[in-house]
Design a protein around this motif. Structure first.
Motif, PDB file in Angstrom:
ATOM      1  N   UNK A 183      13.257  -2.660   9.040  1.00  0.00           N
ATOM      2  CA  UNK A 183      12.681  -3.642   9.967  1.00  0.00           C
ATOM      3  C   UNK A 183      13.700  -4.689  10.391  1.00  0.00           C
ATOM      4  N   UNK A 184      14.926  -4.464   9.982  1.00  0.00           N
ATOM      5  CA  UNK A 184      16.028  -5.363  10.326  1.00  0.00           C
ATOM      6  C   UNK A 184      15.710  -6.808   9.947  1.00  0.00           C
ATOM      7  N   UNK A 185      15.364  -6.960   8.672  1.00  0.00           N
ATOM      8  CA  UNK A 185      15.016  -8.272   8.132  1.00  0.00           C
ATOM      9  C   UNK A 185      15.982  -8.625   7.003  1.00  0.00           C
ATOM     10  N   UNK A 186      16.266  -9.904   6.870  1.00  0.00           N
ATOM     11  CA  UNK A 186      17.039 -10.317   5.693  1.00  0.00           C
ATOM     12  C   UNK A 186      16.041 -10.429   4.534  1.00  0.00           C
ATOM     13  N   UNK A 187      16.551 -10.371   3.306  1.00  0.00           N
ATOM     14  CA  UNK A 187      15.647 -10.465   2.159  1.00  0.00           C
ATOM     15  C   UNK A 187      14.935 -11.820   2.145  1.00  0.00           C
ATOM     16  N   UNK A 188      15.680 -12.861   2.577  1.00  0.00           N
ATOM     17  CA  UNK A 188      15.084 -14.204   2.605  1.00  0.00           C
ATOM     18  C   UNK A 188      13.916 -14.259   3.590  1.00  0.00           C
ATOM     19  N   UNK A 189      14.103 -13.619   4.749  1.00  0.00           N
ATOM     20  CA  UNK A 189      13.028 -13.617   5.761  1.00  0.00           C
ATOM     21  C   UNK A 189      11.826 -12.836   5.245  1.00  0.00           C
TER      22      UNK A 189
ATOM     23  N   UNK B  69       0.797  -1.227   0.000  1.00  0.00           N
ATOM     24  CA  UNK B  69       0.000   0.000   0.000  1.00  0.00           C
ATOM     25  C   UNK B  69       0.825   1.271   0.000  1.00  0.00           C
ATOM     26  N   UNK B  70       1.993   1.213   0.606  1.00  0.00           N
ATOM     27  CA  UNK B  70       2.771   2.452   0.713  1.00  0.00           C
ATOM     28  C   UNK B  70       3.929   2.499  -0.279  1.00  0.00           C
ATOM     29  N   UNK B  71       3.983   1.466  -1.127  1.00  0.00           N
ATOM     30  CA  UNK B  71       4.970   1.417  -2.214  1.00  0.00           C
ATOM     31  C   UNK B  71       6.415   1.549  -1.737  1.00  0.00           C
ATOM     32  N   UNK B  72       6.685   1.051  -0.551  1.00  0.00           N
ATOM     33  CA  UNK B  72       8.074   1.081  -0.097  1.00  0.00           C
ATOM     34  C   UNK B  72       8.848  -0.050  -0.768  1.00  0.00           C
ATOM     35  N   UNK B  73      10.093   0.237  -1.135  1.00  0.00           N
ATOM     36  CA  UNK B  73      10.897  -0.805  -1.763  1.00  0.00           C
ATOM     37  C   UNK B  73      11.243  -1.882  -0.744  1.00  0.00           C
ATOM     38  N   UNK B  74      11.379  -3.076  -1.291  1.00  0.00           N
ATOM     39  CA  UNK B  74      11.664  -4.239  -0.444  1.00  0.00           C
ATOM     40  C   UNK B  74      12.932  -4.016   0.399  1.00  0.00           C
ATOM     41  N   UNK B  75      14.000  -3.490  -0.241  1.00  0.00           N
ATOM     42  CA  UNK B  75      15.258  -3.351   0.503  1.00  0.00           C
ATOM     43  C   UNK B  75      15.151  -2.294   1.614  1.00  0.00           C
ATOM     44  N   UNK B  76      14.319  -1.265   1.372  1.00  0.00           N
ATOM     45  CA  UNK B  76      14.125  -0.239   2.415  1.00  0.00           C
ATOM     46  C   UNK B  76      13.382  -0.843   3.609  1.00  0.00           C
TER      47      UNK B  76
ATOM     48  N   UNK C 153       8.127 -14.454   4.645  1.00  0.00           N
ATOM     49  CA  UNK C 153       6.924 -13.929   5.313  1.00  0.00           C
ATOM     50  C   UNK C 153       5.865 -13.546   4.279  1.00  0.00           C
ATOM     51  N   UNK C 154       6.316 -12.946   3.200  1.00  0.00           N
ATOM     52  CA  UNK C 154       5.397 -12.528   2.141  1.00  0.00           C
ATOM     53  C   UNK C 154       4.739 -13.744   1.484  1.00  0.00           C
ATOM     54  N   UNK C 155       5.565 -14.741   1.225  1.00  0.00           N
ATOM     55  CA  UNK C 155       5.076 -15.950   0.575  1.00  0.00           C
ATOM     56  C   UNK C 155       4.060 -16.670   1.480  1.00  0.00           C
TER      57      UNK C 155
END
Lengths: 208, 197
Positions: free
Chosen positions: B160-166, B148-155, B170-172
């Motif tokens: 949120x101190x998350x790895x891309x894999x995490x 909804x807020x169009x924030x990029x995944x890496x941002x 979570x999204x999946x």
């Protein structure tokens, strides 16, 4: 085609040319298109929930449910009080009342919904009118409904208030309005989820 | 179900094979819905109208002089849908500037509009159920920020101190559960019925 491309398309992160190529692929591949449609529906659902309130995204974990149970008990007590109060003859003018369940009486009806782009307002019929409010309701909660009138000086006066109404379905909440007791003018029903910080929804109509 | 290539569909429809027209509708409707959903801004009534109109235009073209390159039937259908969506948007813009006062006083046909938005209600109910099930508020906020807020995944991952894999996991998980909830409630089945499958 992979999930990353689906995300890029649904969240609008593709150029027009990329989106067109992606769409051509979708039209040629129905199974893939169904995956994309689920993603689009997830986004639409999130948008709709967020338009009501952002509270659902930041609420605390289920461990706090006992607090909700206590709050629900209080609400129940208030609702029970309101229920009996409204049924005491002569004490409460029934401009706005709970819609009777399975009632054989034939009421006029009016449906109210928040519809984007609608330029004219529904008109309240004469007499006792069953109002079907269409929206997204949580059947686990009660709702308060205020009947507000828009005055000529643009101020708002609350004509009647009804608490403790339970949705008849996840998308419907029904009440009864006695239109004979209302003066001509612009009105709206303000529907608020009780025991929550969600913003109220306003459903406008006119009485001629 | 078997997939029939565009060239074969074009040929069979040109030869008057009615079953090929049904096959074309079955194959193309999901993709056209995706494409038009993006261009109709949540107006499901308009979406459905444009899907029907597109299929009609494509079938009439195939019954008539056909396509120069029948193998590109899907691309032709997609472009037809895009053109119709643009034309519809222009028509709406024109109507907005030509509103007569009598029309604005008429009552809207709310019943049709209500049915049109019912699909979003269903999705919203499923989302609400999904949000209730997600144990961590972090996951709920992540969905909101991403969709909804169009924030990029890496941002989002960084903040949120998350790895891309995490994040992807979570999204999946959320996506899978959303689909499951819709299917449990029979929404997906209803969609299939709507599609005439």
């Amino acid at each position: 085609m992979n999930q990353q491309l689906i995300e890029q398309y649904v969240t609008g992160r593709m150029s027009e040319a990329e989106a067109a190529a992606f769409e051509d692929y979708c039209v040629a591949n129905p199974e893939f298109a169904r995956q994309v449609e689920f993603e689009q529906r997830l986004k639409a659902g999130l948008k709709m929930v967020a338009s009501g309130s952002t509270a659902e995204f930041v609420r605390s974990a289920p461990a706090d449910r006992w607090k909700i149970a206590v709050a629900a008990s209080v609400v129940l007590a208030v609702v029970a009080g309101a229920f009996f109060w409204q049924r005491l003859p002569g004490l409460q003018p029934q401009i706005l009342a709970a819609a009777p369940v399975n009632d054989q009486h034939e009421f006029a009806s009016m449906r109210l919904a928040l519809i984007r782009g609608v330029e004219s307002l529904p008109q309240l019929p004469e007499g006792q009118v069953r109002i079907e409010i269409v929206g997204l309701f949580d059947t686990g909660f009660h709702y308060s409904i205020a009947l507000d009138r828009l005055e000529k000086d643009k101020s708002i006066a609350t004509v009647a208030l009804l608490n403790g109404q339970h949705p008849t379905s996840p998308v419907t909440l029904e009440v009864l309005i006695d239109s004979t007791q209302l003066e001509p003018g612009s009105y709206f029903l303000r529907v608020r989820k009780q025991a929550s910080d969600e913003e109220a929804l306003d459903f406008s109509f006119v009485k001629t | 179900m078997d997939f029939v290539p565009g060239g074969e569909l074009s040929r069979r429809i040109r030869e008057g094979d009615v079953s090929a027209e049904s096959e074309l509708i079955r194959q193309f409707e999901p993709g056209l819905r995706v494409l038009l959903r993006r261009r109709t801004g949540g107006d499901h009534g308009l979406l459905q109208d444009l899907v029907q109109e597109t299929l009609l235009v494509v079938i009439q073209r195939l019954r008539g002089h056909g396509l120069e390159d029948p193998e590109k039937l899907a691309a032709f259908a997609a472009q037809t849908a895009r053109n119709l969506a643009i034309a519809s948007l222009r028509k709406t813009e024109r109507q907005r500037t030509d509103i007569d006062s009598a029309a604005t006083e008429r009552n809207p046909d709310t019943s049709r509009a209500v049915e049109a938005i019912a699909e979003d209600f269903e999705a919203a109910l499923a989302v609400r159920a999904l949000l209730r099930e997600l144990p961590q508020s972090r996951d709920r906020l992540m969905l909101k920020r991403f969709y909804l807020e169009d924030h990029d995944k890496d941002v989002i991952c960084q903040e949120m101190q998350l790895s891309e894999a995490a994040f992807n996991q979570a999204l999946s998980r959320a996506r899978r559960r959303f689909r499951q909830i819709l299917e449990e409630r029979g929404f997906a089945k209803r969609d299939l019925l709507n599609l005439g499958l």
